[in-house]
Design a protein around this motif. Sequence first.
Motif, PDB file in Angstrom:
ATOM      1  N   TYR A   1       0.610  -1.175  -0.035  1.00  0.00           N
ATOM      2  CA  TYR A   1       0.017   0.039   0.031  1.00  0.00           C
ATOM      3  C   TYR A   1       0.860   1.288   0.028  1.00  0.00           C
ATOM      4  CZ  TYR A   1      -3.686   3.347   0.649  1.00  0.00           C
ATOM      5  OH  TYR A   1      -4.348   4.336   0.427  1.00  0.00           O
ATOM      6  N   GLN A   2       2.084   1.353   0.610  1.00  0.00           N
ATOM      7  CA  GLN A   2       2.663   2.486   1.017  1.00  0.00           C
ATOM      8  C   GLN A   2       3.526   2.624  -0.671  1.00  0.00           C
ATOM      9  OE1 GLN A   2       5.288   0.995   4.038  1.00  0.00           O
ATOM     10  NE2 GLN A   2       4.070   2.162   5.358  1.00  0.00           N
ATOM     11  N   ILE A   3       3.824   1.844  -1.347  1.00  0.00           N
ATOM     12  CA  ILE A   3       4.562   2.279  -2.680  1.00  0.00           C
ATOM     13  C   ILE A   3       3.956   1.580  -4.064  1.00  0.00           C
ATOM     14  CG2 ILE A   3       6.815   2.303  -1.417  1.00  0.00           C
ATOM     15  CD1 ILE A   3       7.614  -0.259  -3.243  1.00  0.00           C
ATOM     16  N   GLU A   4       3.138   0.948  -3.847  1.00  0.00           N
ATOM     17  CA  GLU A   4       2.438  -0.127  -5.259  1.00  0.00           C
ATOM     18  C   GLU A   4       1.811   0.992  -6.023  1.00  0.00           C
ATOM     19  OE1 GLU A   4      -0.772  -3.064  -5.160  1.00  0.00           O
ATOM     20  OE2 GLU A   4       0.963  -4.201  -5.605  1.00  0.00           O
ATOM     21  N   GLY A   5       0.973   1.774  -5.652  1.00  0.00           N
ATOM     22  CA  GLY A   5       0.140   2.479  -6.531  1.00  0.00           C
ATOM     23  C   GLY A   5      -0.746   1.845  -7.311  1.00  0.00           C
ATOM     24  N   ALA A   6      -1.046   2.241  -8.603  1.00  0.00           N
ATOM     25  CA  ALA A   6      -1.976   1.522  -9.426  1.00  0.00           C
ATOM     26  C   ALA A   6      -3.075   0.861  -8.772  1.00  0.00           C
ATOM     27  CB  ALA A   6      -0.974   0.837 -10.224  1.00  0.00           C
TER      28      ALA A   6
ATOM     29  N   SER B   1       0.898   6.831  -4.892  1.00  0.00           N
ATOM     30  CA  SER B   1       2.351   6.615  -4.129  1.00  0.00           C
ATOM     31  C   SER B   1       3.503   6.635  -4.966  1.00  0.00           C
ATOM     32  CB  SER B   1       2.075   5.226  -3.357  1.00  0.00           C
ATOM     33  OG  SER B   1       2.042   4.282  -4.170  1.00  0.00           O
ATOM     34  N   GLY B   2       4.393   5.790  -4.963  1.00  0.00           N
ATOM     35  CA  GLY B   2       5.605   5.763  -5.582  1.00  0.00           C
ATOM     36  C   GLY B   2       5.446   4.887  -7.039  1.00  0.00           C
ATOM     37  N   SER B   3       4.239   4.450  -7.089  1.00  0.00           N
ATOM     38  CA  SER B   3       3.979   3.734  -8.538  1.00  0.00           C
ATOM     39  C   SER B   3       4.943   2.705  -8.917  1.00  0.00           C
ATOM     40  CB  SER B   3       3.948   4.741  -9.701  1.00  0.00           C
ATOM     41  OG  SER B   3       3.442   4.152 -10.837  1.00  0.00           O
ATOM     42  N   HIS B   4       5.399   2.062  -7.676  1.00  0.00           N
ATOM     43  CA  HIS B   4       6.294   0.782  -7.912  1.00  0.00           C
ATOM     44  C   HIS B   4       6.006  -0.330  -8.800  1.00  0.00           C
ATOM     45  CE1 HIS B   4       9.613  -1.684  -6.579  1.00  0.00           C
ATOM     46  NE2 HIS B   4       8.650  -2.648  -6.265  1.00  0.00           N
ATOM     47  N   TYR B   5       4.499  -0.376  -8.740  1.00  0.00           N
ATOM     48  CA  TYR B   5       3.676  -1.301  -9.649  1.00  0.00           C
ATOM     49  C   TYR B   5       4.329  -1.092 -11.303  1.00  0.00           C
ATOM     50  CZ  TYR B   5       0.197  -4.166 -12.202  1.00  0.00           C
ATOM     51  OH  TYR B   5      -0.609  -4.974 -12.783  1.00  0.00           O
ATOM     52  N   HIS B   6       4.327   0.125 -11.646  1.00  0.00           N
ATOM     53  CA  HIS B   6       4.819   0.493 -13.048  1.00  0.00           C
ATOM     54  C   HIS B   6       6.285   0.683 -13.015  1.00  0.00           C
ATOM     55  CE1 HIS B   6       0.773   0.718 -14.317  1.00  0.00           C
ATOM     56  NE2 HIS B   6       0.529   1.621 -13.415  1.00  0.00           N
ATOM     57  N   LYS B   7       6.804   1.047 -11.962  1.00  0.00           N
ATOM     58  CA  LYS B   7       8.324   1.188 -11.825  1.00  0.00           C
ATOM     59  C   LYS B   7       9.324   0.397 -11.504  1.00  0.00           C
ATOM     60  CE  LYS B   7       7.286   6.209 -12.080  1.00  0.00           C
ATOM     61  NZ  LYS B   7       7.446   7.474 -11.399  1.00  0.00           N
TER      62      LYS B   7
END
Length: 90
Positions: free
Chosen positions: A17-22, A52-58
């Motif tokens: 939740y903190q970084i995933e985004g999307a 968030s950090g959009s880690h899902y995409h990045k």
Amino acid sequence: MKKFPEDFVWGASTSAYQIEGAYNADGKVLSIWDVFTSIPGKTNNGETGQVSGSHYHKFKEDVALMKEIGIKAYRFSISWSRVMPTGKGR
């Protein structure tokens, strides 16, 4: 001064939740946190984890950065509402 042993493994960890985004991408449904943080007054300045950090995409870029700074271990989580959007099944 104490030092870390030479074989000490430096690592990092993240929470979905903190970084995933999307928050609504690729079939993910709203999680309890998505719903809770959308209630006015429940978070500071109305902030949510929708981007968030959009880690899902990045994630590839993020892992490359971890490698660049010497991180040898990475523990991450994935939102259950992404893995099992109906809450049951395989």
